[in-house]
Scaffold this motif. Structure first.
Motif, PDB file in Angstrom:
ATOM      1  N   SER A  50       0.790  -1.212   0.000  1.00  0.00           N
ATOM      2  CA  SER A  50       0.000   0.000   0.000  1.00  0.00           C
ATOM      3  C   SER A  50       0.825   1.265   0.000  1.00  0.00           C
ATOM      4  CB  SER A  50      -0.924  -0.002   1.206  1.00  0.00           C
ATOM      5  OG  SER A  50      -0.139  -0.005   2.360  1.00  0.00           O
ATOM      6  N   THR A  51       2.094   1.163  -0.263  1.00  0.00           N
ATOM      7  CA  THR A  51       2.863   2.404  -0.378  1.00  0.00           C
ATOM      8  C   THR A  51       2.171   3.347  -1.319  1.00  0.00           C
ATOM      9  OG1 THR A  51       4.425   0.856  -1.316  1.00  0.00           O
ATOM     10  CG2 THR A  51       5.298   2.926  -0.347  1.00  0.00           C
ATOM     11  N   ASP A  52       1.663   2.706  -2.363  1.00  0.00           N
ATOM     12  CA  ASP A  52       1.144   3.482  -3.478  1.00  0.00           C
ATOM     13  C   ASP A  52      -0.094   4.258  -3.052  1.00  0.00           C
ATOM     14  OD1 ASP A  52       1.391   0.338  -5.095  1.00  0.00           O
ATOM     15  OD2 ASP A  52       2.889   1.526  -4.105  1.00  0.00           O
ATOM     16  N   LEU A  97      -2.339   6.264  -0.388  1.00  0.00           N
ATOM     17  CA  LEU A  97      -2.186   7.040   0.821  1.00  0.00           C
ATOM     18  C   LEU A  97      -2.890   6.304   1.951  1.00  0.00           C
ATOM     19  CD1 LEU A  97      -1.334   9.759   2.046  1.00  0.00           C
ATOM     20  CD2 LEU A  97      -3.626  10.536   1.572  1.00  0.00           C
TER      21      LEU A  97
END
Lengths: 470, 470, 470
Positions: free
Chosen positions: A5-7, A9
């Motif tokens: 989920s880095t991608d 926010l």
């Protein structure tokens, strides 16, 4: 390297509590995950279940009711149930009258049933407005927020208002809805998650066949030949030397095969004297998988580069060079320096490096995020001009590598020519035809044809239009 | 590696038949392709043509009528006709009254006409609402579904409702409409597809000049010098050795040139004592093409790496090493091991590898899809901190490579210093100035200036605001 | 390689003059840049300032008034003021009644204040409708048009109409608004621009620790050992040889660590006999940073490849080979060729190259723009099947490299085993467990559990639902 989920926010989506209630039939993984996300985005959620008991797995804040009670609470019902269990819905026909039923189901196999699940649902509950959506999402990704692969939501349905509403929900959940038209499209939407690189199949099999063919050819011509004729065991060449002979050949052929259909298309247009006739299907398909062919070629070129660069590290090479040098020292013979050898050797190395460099450049510009940023003129410039430059450099690299040996009889073993000769057939053909096509006299005709001119008078009308219209 | 439709979901867009009729004037490639796609998305299509006959090329399901008949059937008319043939529209002024005319035309040259095609159309048909759109699309891509390059549709127009309607149509076709404002923007939209990498021009010419200059310099200093002085023919060095001297130098200079404008800007701000004055234009432009400069530098660094790694494979190198070793064996002299040479050699290799590694990292983070996912703090961290680290590593690599030879007279030939000395001027300057700028005393002033403080009292007001406001 | 505006179409946004007036409080960098962009997009702009004088810095076309005058001109007020200066707003409470206040402020530190700036603003001006937005933008990027990093605008607010209006403005400015829910989310939105690669922290520290540990281990075992035992100074190995021992080990361990949590999760599910229980938090977190772990591993693998390929260029290696060859020539001993050595050497090289090739492929498919284009089946195929293939190839590469020396006593120095033995522990463990898990008997149970089946009868209900529902 799974998606994370880095991608996204990692914000807890906290909502202003104004959004409506959505009903979800079924409390499986996808049902629960969708419910959780909808709750986070401010919807009220009511689950419909055969056994309406709150479980610790269900997102807190959701209600659980029986199917018919739940259905009454909302106009939009997500059907998170396997197709095999749709039958109970017939009993609810009345409650579901006029409601939006969102079919999120998938099958296990392509074309498992004669009609799509969504169409089957529409038949079962004739009064409902069925919309197909959300089937390409992954429950795990929805829950963890790692949505980069599956942000796209394909939506189809016959009722445009119902469809619009589902698309609005998808948008609110942070997804990207894509309208796919009427419910008939549901079949393709259901097949989509079952696909496995459909555009790569033909290029992959082609390159696999080329690899196997050239591998066997090299094994016969080198390993077996020298075992039979000279009783030498050089099977160890199977690990590095022979792959490094096969990979560059396959890379070069694949690169040439990328530019072959364009050349064939030009010849066809010249021959027919018009552009207003469809190309044969195989040519159209070939054109559509040029990107894949080129990228596979790049993969093989990359392997060739690595296999070449490790040469001086190899035990065999070190052993041989050591022996040669020692012999030279023992016999005290000076090894004379040949400037022409140095020229030949250095120039084929240099051509190879430049060819690989431009090949990598082509690969980078075909990354979707890069190609999205260039206009068509730039894209064509890179893929056509730079592409041909790459092909010329790589062909020249192979030609010079082969050097003078090409037609000397010693390079034939058991009447089998050197692999380089075979490798060069297609690239040279493409380059020669292309060269002929860009001769001014022929290029002029081709350009006129492509602007709409026609040789025969039959189509003169469309020819005239062709000049006027875009 | 042409674009293909892997990227797009190959769904036949089947529509719910509720959408309106759109009229297309002109049956050329783009007209037909747009018509086909609109039909697939559920619009009814009527073509307007001088010679209204159905042809096999037109998408089935479309109607073909005369211009005026077709125009009456729809409120939205796509003008798929070349600008040169717009004249006939004057006869239709009445029919076109109040209709939305979508100009999709392009020109052959930048600024071919004094006014844009769309503005010309608006003058011709004063009563119509002209919108510019769809001109960046490719007919082939529309037909084949291979749309990744040209999903963007730039839209402009003076009537906002008309514009909104065209944007809605673009959205329905699966494209990405981008509002570009009033019709005055049409000129730029029409020039856009004619551009060929405008941001890359200056960086490209700069690096080309550097390459040519250093190539000629090296040829004079090495090849011609040794021919004149020692009558040795070492022209073969032109193929590999000299490129491998030119490429790292150009790469290093380009990398330094990326960080030079930032340093100049800081000096300017310090000198002026304020940030509230615009930089000169050349500095602004320089700053805007730093990405391109860096990527070109990375390209040269990549070539340098490949040219370096092939060294042991080269005929010349093998011949020389073989001779040296044989001589050593014949003369039976032990070649003593020098720990300091090993240290120097290993450390410049190691620095070079690390420098290249971080350079590649910088390149990857400037891929649009990667840079889209980082926030400004992260982006600045990578491009500034990691960028300076790369510059330091690469400069140190070159410094150690040059080693002690730097100022020894033997490295001057015909008074020409070694290329490494020239290569190091800009990087060292940048690093020294940067080092001075981050000294605490100077850094403090700079930080205050960047937060809005001003040395002179003239602007004290804006200075005060600068502290309050964001 | 700073961002530039190549990515954005450099169109002057010229507007149809129909849009409304927006008020901006504060004339700092971000206020002015937002104002400029809004003017370009057709909004009328009025700045509110303590000292309402037009300055040359403000975009031409904007008005400057006192705060209260400016506020009266518009319904939407952008608060481009630092939080510390919000107090003056209490005096304006009446004017701001019912207006949309857009808080664009950021803090200097994460969680600097107990409540978010936007919530503080909402408390100060109770009658206003506060929306948080635009805080992730950079003034420089807004002005220069280089917006690729920060096109995303996170929006939150309790009043959905106010929020929608701000999202519409963002859209008009060419930005990508993302609804983040109620004003409570403002805290996270304000923390976002202060983050520095949060997902990379753990993987980065892990790999840094591994690097340091193995570096020290190798220095002790090789450099110090040979200094103590043989009085030989081989410190120069610290530059290339030891990094090239450390990097591949770290790369292999990181790759194995990517696949370890999946294996642990499977064991947990088998042990618990159900999938309906949450994994421990550390396992969830581990799973979410697998991509980062893998990419770091790829970085080390890349370094290993470069460090390996430069081996024959190194002074030390050339010196050693030269000496060996010279000795061979002097003693006139033939160095016999060992086919088994050639096989071993060539096959570990070949395995390494193929492993690296697939590793790079994994890296490319985890680029966001590539992974966006594949469906879940394709993504899982690449990351799981290809990932395990990579792990197998790299483990085999290390195993064969170690060769027979593995357990020979000579490879122990000061009782310290060779680094390869340590490196192989985790990869081999993962592969062995994975091999057991895919044995048909175990795989069948695991598949049933993942389809919703449960061993214990306690949860039988959800188990039944699990079979029915998606």
């Amino acid at each position: 390297m799974e998606k994370t989920s880095t991608d996204t926010l990692p914000l807890t989506m906290i909502s202003s509590e104004e959004r409506e209630t959505i009903c979800i039939f079924g409390t499986g993984d996808l049902g629960r995950s969708l419910g959780l996300r909808m709750l986070q985005c401010g919807y009220s959620i009511v689950f419909g279940s055969r056994t309406p008991k709150m479980s610790s797995l269900l997102p807190s804040g959701a209600e659980v009711l029986s199917y018919s009670e739940a259905a009454q609470k909302s106009d939009t019902i997500i059907m998170a149930i396997h197709r095999e269990h749709y039958d109970f819905l017939t009993a609810l026909t009345e409650v579901l009258q006029g409601k939006i039923l969102v079919d999120v189901s998938n099958n296990l196999k392509v074309n498992q049933y004669p009609e799509s699940n969504a169409e089957y649902l529409a038949q079962l509950v004739p009064g409902a407005r069925v919309v197909k959506a959300f089937n390409t999402l992954s429950a795990w990704a929805l829950q963890s927020g790692a949505l980069d692969a599956s942000r796209q939501v394909f939506v189809c349905g016959n009722d445009s208002k119902a469809k619009q509403k589902v698309m609005d929900i998808a948008q609110t959940l942070g997804l990207t809805p894509l309208d796919q038209g009427a419910l008939r499209a549901a079949k393709e939407i259901e097949n989509y998650p079952l696909q496995l690189f459909p555009m790569w199949k033909v290029p992959f099999y082609l390159s696999a066949c080329l690899c196997v063919f050239f591998f066997v050819y090299c094994v016969i011509r080198e390993v077996i030949y020298s075992y039979v004729k000279e009783k030498k065991d050089i099977t160890f060449r199977i690990a590095v030397s022979i792959p490094n002979r096969v990979f560059p050949i396959v890379a070069l052929i694949l690169l040439a095969v990328v530019y072959l259909p364009g050349v064939i298309a030009a010849i066809l247009q010249l021959y027919r004297g018009t552009k207003y006739r469809r190309f044969p299907d195989w040519l159209d398909h070939w054109m559509l998988c040029r990107k894949q062919l080129g990228l596979l070629g790049l993969g093989f070129a990359f392997l060739h580069v690595l296999y070449t660069l490790v040469i001086p590290i190899r035990y065999y090479v070190r052993w041989r060079i050591g022996n040669v040098t020692a012999t030279q020292a023992i016999t005290k013979k000076e090894n004379p320096f040949s400037t022409s050898s140095a020229w030949l050797n250095d120039s084929y190395i240099s051509l190879g490096i430049l060819g690989f460099f431009f090949f990598v450049l082509l690969g980078i510009t075909s990354l979707p995020s890069v190609s999205n940023m260039v206009n068509w003129r730039e894209f064509r410039f890179v893929q056509s001009k730079l592409g041909y430059l790459t092909l010329i450099l790589c062909t020249a690299h192979t030609l010079i590598y082969g050097g003078k040996k090409f037609l000397s009889p010693s390079s034939f073993r058991w009447c089998l020519p050197s692999t380089h000769i075979i490798a060069l057939i297609i690239p040279c053909t493409v380059l020669v035809i292309k060269f002929i096509l860009i001769l001014p006299c022929i290029d002029k005709i081709l350009t006129r044809i492509r602007q709409g001119w026609e040789r025969s008078s039959k189509f003169s009308e469309s020819a005239m239009n062709g000049k006027t219209d875009i």
